[in-house]
Design a protein around this motif. Structure first.
Motif, short mmCIF file in Angstrom:
data_model
loop_
_atom_site.label_atom_id
_atom_site.label_comp_id
_atom_site.label_asym_id
_atom_site.label_seq_id
_atom_site.Cartn_x
_atom_site.Cartn_y
_atom_site.Cartn_z
N THR A 42 46.43 49.32 41.79
CA THR A 42 46.19 48.42 40.45
C THR A 42 44.61 49.09 40.16
N MET A 43 44.24 50.12 40.50
CA MET A 43 42.89 50.49 39.68
C MET A 43 43.16 50.67 38.42
N GLY A 44 42.05 50.17 37.64
CA GLY A 44 42.17 50.12 36.33
C GLY A 44 42.21 48.73 35.50
N GLU A 45 42.97 47.79 36.47
CA GLU A 45 43.39 46.73 35.92
C GLU A 45 41.91 45.57 35.91
N SER A 46 41.95 44.82 35.03
CA SER A 46 40.98 43.83 35.39
C SER A 46 40.63 43.42 36.95
N LYS A 47 39.35 43.27 37.18
CA LYS A 47 39.54 43.06 38.66
C LYS A 47 39.76 41.47 39.06
N ILE A 48 39.35 40.62 38.20
CA ILE A 48 39.67 39.20 38.02
C ILE A 48 41.37 38.68 38.39
N THR A 49 41.98 39.60 37.70
CA THR A 49 43.63 39.64 37.76
C THR A 49 43.90 40.22 38.94
N VAL A 50 43.41 41.13 39.45
CA VAL A 50 43.71 41.59 40.91
C VAL A 50 43.37 40.60 41.90
N PHE A 51 42.46 39.98 41.93
CA PHE A 51 41.97 38.92 42.87
C PHE A 51 42.96 37.48 42.57
N ARG A 52 43.30 37.36 41.55
CA ARG A 52 44.50 36.34 41.40
C ARG A 52 45.56 36.39 41.91
N ARG A 136 41.69 40.33 27.10
CA ARG A 136 42.35 40.82 28.41
C ARG A 136 42.23 42.14 28.70
N GLY A 137 42.01 42.20 30.05
CA GLY A 137 41.58 43.54 30.47
C GLY A 137 43.24 44.40 30.66
N ARG A 138 43.15 45.76 31.02
CA ARG A 138 44.52 46.45 31.08
C ARG A 138 45.35 45.69 32.33
N PRO A 139 46.64 46.04 31.77
CA PRO A 139 47.20 47.10 31.02
C PRO A 139 47.37 46.59 29.78
N TYR A 140 46.96 45.28 29.11
CA TYR A 140 47.04 44.73 27.89
C TYR A 140 46.38 45.94 26.99
N PRO A 141 46.63 45.98 25.85
CA PRO A 141 45.97 46.67 24.68
C PRO A 141 44.68 46.29 24.13
N ASP A 142 44.35 45.04 24.67
CA ASP A 142 43.16 44.18 23.90
C ASP A 142 41.78 45.22 23.61
N MET A 143 41.34 45.77 24.92
CA MET A 143 40.12 46.65 24.69
C MET A 143 40.32 47.55 23.67
N VAL A 144 41.39 48.40 23.81
CA VAL A 144 41.54 49.47 22.44
C VAL A 144 41.58 49.08 21.32
N LEU A 145 42.23 48.06 21.09
CA LEU A 145 42.15 47.45 19.67
C LEU A 145 41.11 46.92 19.35
N THR A 146 40.24 46.32 20.29
CA THR A 146 38.93 45.76 19.92
C THR A 146 38.00 46.84 19.47
N ALA A 147 38.00 48.05 20.36
CA ALA A 147 37.43 49.25 20.05
C ALA A 147 37.75 49.91 18.56
N LEU A 148 39.12 49.55 18.24
CA LEU A 148 39.34 50.03 16.81
C LEU A 148 39.00 49.24 15.83
N LEU A 149 38.82 47.98 15.99
CA LEU A 149 38.18 47.02 15.04
C LEU A 149 36.50 47.19 14.83
N ARG A 150 35.95 47.12 16.16
CA ARG A 150 34.50 47.28 15.97
C ARG A 150 34.02 48.54 15.57
#
Length: 226
Positions: A42-52, A136-150
Protein backbone atom coordinates in the motif's frame (compact mmCIF):
# COMPACT_ATOMS: atom_id res chain seq x y z
CA UNK A 1 7.68 12.46 -3.17
CA UNK A 2 9.40 9.43 -1.59
CA UNK A 3 10.31 7.04 -4.38
CA UNK A 4 9.52 9.55 -7.13
CA UNK A 5 11.53 12.70 -6.44
CA UNK A 6 13.07 11.67 -3.11
CA UNK A 7 15.21 8.60 -2.43
CA UNK A 8 13.55 6.82 0.48
CA UNK A 9 15.97 3.85 0.78
CA UNK A 10 13.70 1.87 3.07
CA UNK A 11 12.94 4.67 5.53
CA UNK A 12 9.20 3.99 5.42
CA UNK A 13 9.75 0.38 6.44
CA UNK A 14 12.21 1.34 9.17
CA UNK A 15 9.87 3.96 10.58
CA UNK A 16 6.98 1.50 10.45
CA UNK A 17 8.98 -1.12 12.35
CA UNK A 18 9.73 1.40 15.09
CA UNK A 19 6.09 2.42 15.30
CA UNK A 20 4.83 -1.16 15.34
CA UNK A 21 7.25 -2.06 18.13
CA UNK A 22 5.69 0.59 20.39
CA UNK A 23 2.37 -1.23 19.96
CA UNK A 24 3.91 -4.60 20.81
CA UNK A 25 4.58 -5.89 17.29
CA UNK A 26 8.25 -6.81 17.33
CA UNK A 27 10.37 -7.46 14.22
CA UNK A 28 10.97 -11.13 13.44
CA UNK A 29 7.49 -12.37 14.23
CA UNK A 30 4.74 -13.47 11.85
CA UNK A 31 2.55 -10.50 12.74
CA UNK A 32 5.32 -8.04 11.90
CA UNK A 33 6.10 -9.77 8.60
CA UNK A 34 2.43 -9.73 7.61
CA UNK A 35 2.04 -6.06 8.48
CA UNK A 36 5.24 -5.10 6.68
CA UNK A 37 4.01 -6.88 3.55
CA UNK A 38 0.83 -4.81 3.73
CA UNK A 39 2.82 -1.59 4.14
CA UNK A 40 4.83 -2.45 1.02
CA UNK A 41 1.71 -3.28 -0.97
CA UNK A 42 0.00 0.00 0.00
CA UNK A 43 2.92 2.36 -0.55
CA UNK A 44 1.52 5.69 -1.68
CA UNK A 45 -1.67 5.44 0.36
CA UNK A 46 -2.31 7.90 3.19
CA UNK A 47 -0.37 6.55 6.16
CA UNK A 48 -3.18 6.99 8.70
CA UNK A 49 -5.42 4.92 6.41
CA UNK A 50 -2.80 2.17 6.34
CA UNK A 51 -2.58 2.14 10.13
CA UNK A 52 -6.36 2.02 10.48
CA UNK A 53 -6.36 -1.12 8.34
CA UNK A 54 -3.52 -2.69 10.33
CA UNK A 55 -4.48 -1.86 13.90
CA UNK A 56 -8.25 -1.70 13.75
CA UNK A 57 -9.43 0.74 16.37
CA UNK A 58 -8.88 4.46 15.90
CA UNK A 59 -6.88 5.00 19.09
CA UNK A 60 -4.25 2.42 18.19
CA UNK A 61 -4.15 3.64 14.59
CA UNK A 62 -3.58 7.23 15.68
CA UNK A 63 -0.86 6.15 18.12
CA UNK A 64 0.88 4.09 15.44
CA UNK A 65 0.67 6.97 12.97
CA UNK A 66 2.11 9.44 15.47
CA UNK A 67 4.98 7.08 16.27
CA UNK A 68 5.61 6.51 12.57
CA UNK A 69 5.76 10.25 11.83
CA UNK A 70 8.09 10.79 14.80
CA UNK A 71 10.41 7.96 13.72
CA UNK A 72 10.46 9.09 10.09
CA UNK A 73 11.17 12.65 11.19
CA UNK A 74 14.15 11.45 13.23
CA UNK A 75 15.55 9.60 10.21
CA UNK A 76 15.13 12.71 8.07
CA UNK A 77 16.80 14.87 10.72
CA UNK A 78 19.70 12.41 10.77
CA UNK A 79 20.33 13.15 7.10
CA UNK A 80 18.97 9.88 5.75
CA UNK A 81 16.98 11.41 2.92
CA UNK A 82 18.22 12.69 -0.44
CA UNK A 83 16.81 13.80 -3.79
CA UNK A 84 16.69 11.26 -6.58
CA UNK A 85 19.12 12.05 -9.42
CA UNK A 86 17.71 14.70 -11.72
CA UNK A 87 14.62 15.38 -9.62
CA UNK A 88 15.40 18.97 -8.70
CA UNK A 89 16.57 19.76 -12.21
CA UNK A 90 13.37 18.27 -13.65
CA UNK A 91 11.14 20.38 -11.43
CA UNK A 92 13.13 23.51 -12.25
CA UNK A 93 12.95 22.74 -15.98
CA UNK A 94 9.20 22.15 -15.92
CA UNK A 95 8.60 25.42 -14.11
CA UNK A 96 10.92 27.30 -16.47
CA UNK A 97 8.73 26.03 -19.31
CA UNK A 98 5.71 27.63 -17.68
CA UNK A 99 4.24 24.46 -16.16
CA UNK A 100 2.96 24.31 -12.58
CA UNK A 101 4.53 21.62 -10.36
CA UNK A 102 2.83 20.23 -7.26
CA UNK A 103 4.54 17.80 -4.86
CA UNK A 104 2.11 15.44 -3.13
CA UNK A 105 2.61 12.82 -0.42
CA UNK A 106 0.84 10.27 1.73
CA UNK A 107 2.74 11.56 4.76
CA UNK A 108 1.35 14.05 7.27
CA UNK A 109 2.18 17.73 6.79
CA UNK A 110 4.80 17.70 9.56
CA UNK A 111 6.75 14.95 7.79
CA UNK A 112 6.40 16.51 4.36
CA UNK A 113 7.69 19.82 5.73
CA UNK A 114 10.64 18.06 7.39
CA UNK A 115 11.62 16.46 4.07
CA UNK A 116 11.28 19.75 2.19
CA UNK A 117 13.40 21.54 4.79
CA UNK A 118 16.08 18.84 4.81
CA UNK A 119 16.43 19.02 1.03
CA UNK A 120 16.16 22.80 0.78
CA UNK A 121 13.04 22.37 -1.34
CA UNK A 122 10.61 24.70 0.45
CA UNK A 123 10.31 26.99 -2.59
CA UNK A 124 11.14 24.45 -5.29
CA UNK A 125 7.58 23.61 -6.40
CA UNK A 126 4.56 25.83 -6.94
CA UNK A 127 2.60 23.94 -4.29
CA UNK A 128 2.92 21.02 -1.87
CA UNK A 129 -0.03 18.93 -0.70
CA UNK A 130 -0.64 16.19 1.85
CA UNK A 131 -3.90 14.29 2.48
CA UNK A 132 -5.17 16.72 5.15
CA UNK A 133 -4.85 19.59 2.66
CA UNK A 134 -7.27 17.93 0.24
CA UNK A 135 -9.67 15.81 2.30
CA UNK A 136 -8.51 12.28 1.48
CA UNK A 137 -5.23 10.73 0.41
CA UNK A 138 -4.56 8.26 -2.39
CA UNK A 139 -6.06 6.30 -4.05
CA UNK A 140 -8.77 8.98 -3.99
CA UNK A 141 -8.33 11.81 -6.53
CA UNK A 142 -8.63 14.61 -3.96
CA UNK A 143 -5.01 15.82 -3.99
CA UNK A 144 -4.86 15.91 -7.78
CA UNK A 145 -8.14 17.82 -8.01
CA UNK A 146 -7.02 20.19 -5.25
CA UNK A 147 -3.85 20.82 -7.26
CA UNK A 148 -5.98 21.60 -10.32
CA UNK A 149 -8.05 24.13 -8.38
CA UNK A 150 -5.16 25.82 -6.62
CA UNK A 151 -3.03 26.14 -9.76
CA UNK A 152 -6.06 27.31 -11.78
CA UNK A 153 -5.48 24.65 -14.40
CA UNK A 154 -8.23 24.62 -17.03
CA UNK A 155 -8.85 20.89 -17.40
CA UNK A 156 -7.99 17.58 -15.76
CA UNK A 157 -6.71 16.46 -19.17
CA UNK A 158 -3.91 19.02 -18.82
CA UNK A 159 -2.60 17.30 -15.70
CA UNK A 160 0.27 14.81 -15.55
CA UNK A 161 0.37 12.61 -12.45
CA UNK A 162 3.72 10.95 -11.77
CA UNK A 163 4.49 8.43 -9.03
CA UNK A 164 6.19 5.19 -8.08
CA UNK A 165 3.19 3.28 -6.72
CA UNK A 166 0.03 1.64 -7.97
CA UNK A 167 -1.93 4.01 -5.73
CA UNK A 168 -0.47 6.98 -7.62
CA UNK A 169 -1.68 5.46 -10.88
CA UNK A 170 -5.18 4.77 -9.54
CA UNK A 171 -5.35 8.30 -8.15
CA UNK A 172 -4.32 9.81 -11.47
CA UNK A 173 -6.81 7.72 -13.42
CA UNK A 174 -9.65 8.60 -11.06
CA UNK A 175 -8.80 12.29 -11.42
CA UNK A 176 -8.95 12.05 -15.22
CA UNK A 177 -5.33 13.15 -15.75
CA UNK A 178 -4.12 13.21 -19.35
CA UNK A 179 -0.81 11.56 -18.40
CA UNK A 180 -0.45 9.01 -15.58
CA UNK A 181 3.21 8.05 -15.49
CA UNK A 182 4.84 5.47 -13.26
CA UNK A 183 8.53 5.64 -12.39
CA UNK A 184 10.77 2.69 -11.56
CA UNK A 185 12.71 4.36 -8.75
CA UNK A 186 10.44 3.37 -5.90
CA UNK A 187 8.00 0.85 -4.50
CA UNK A 188 6.32 -0.88 -7.44
CA UNK A 189 7.53 -2.48 -10.67
CA UNK A 190 6.54 -2.03 -14.30
CA UNK A 191 3.83 -4.70 -14.21
CA UNK A 192 2.18 -3.31 -11.07
CA UNK A 193 2.21 0.26 -12.42
CA UNK A 194 0.70 -0.76 -15.77
CA UNK A 195 -1.92 -2.96 -14.09
CA UNK A 196 -2.99 0.06 -12.03
CA UNK A 197 -3.48 2.17 -15.15
CA UNK A 198 -0.18 3.85 -16.02
CA UNK A 199 -0.22 5.49 -19.44
CA UNK A 200 3.59 5.61 -19.38
CA UNK A 201 6.32 3.91 -17.34
CA UNK A 202 9.58 5.87 -17.03
CA UNK A 203 12.98 4.93 -15.70
CA UNK A 204 12.89 8.00 -13.47
CA UNK A 205 11.21 11.38 -13.12
CA UNK A 206 14.12 12.86 -15.10
CA UNK A 207 12.46 11.44 -18.25
CA UNK A 208 9.22 13.35 -17.65
CA UNK A 209 10.00 16.51 -19.67
CA UNK A 210 10.69 14.38 -22.76
CA UNK A 211 7.43 12.50 -22.23
CA UNK A 212 5.40 15.71 -21.99
CA UNK A 213 7.00 17.27 -25.04
CA UNK A 214 6.75 20.96 -25.81
CA UNK A 215 5.05 23.26 -23.29
CA UNK A 216 1.38 23.87 -23.87
CA UNK A 217 0.26 20.26 -23.89
CA UNK A 218 0.30 19.34 -20.21
CA UNK A 219 1.05 22.44 -18.09
CA UNK A 220 0.64 20.91 -14.64
CA UNK A 221 2.88 18.11 -13.34
CA UNK A 222 2.09 16.47 -10.02
CA UNK A 223 4.67 14.25 -8.35
CA UNK A 224 3.53 11.68 -5.87
CA UNK A 225 5.02 8.79 -3.95
CA UNK A 226 4.76 7.94 -0.28
Amino acid sequence: MAGTTVADDGLVERAFSRAAATLGVEPGGDAHASMLAYVRATMGESKITVFRSLFGDEQRAQRANAEFERAYGELVAAGEVAPLPGARETIERLRSEGRKVVLTTGFARVTQDAILAALGWRDLADLTLCPSDAGRGRPYPDMVLTALLRTRTDSVRQIAVVGDTAYDMICGRRAGAGVVAGVLTGAHDDAALRAAGATHVLGSVAELPYTLGSPGGVPTAGSGGS
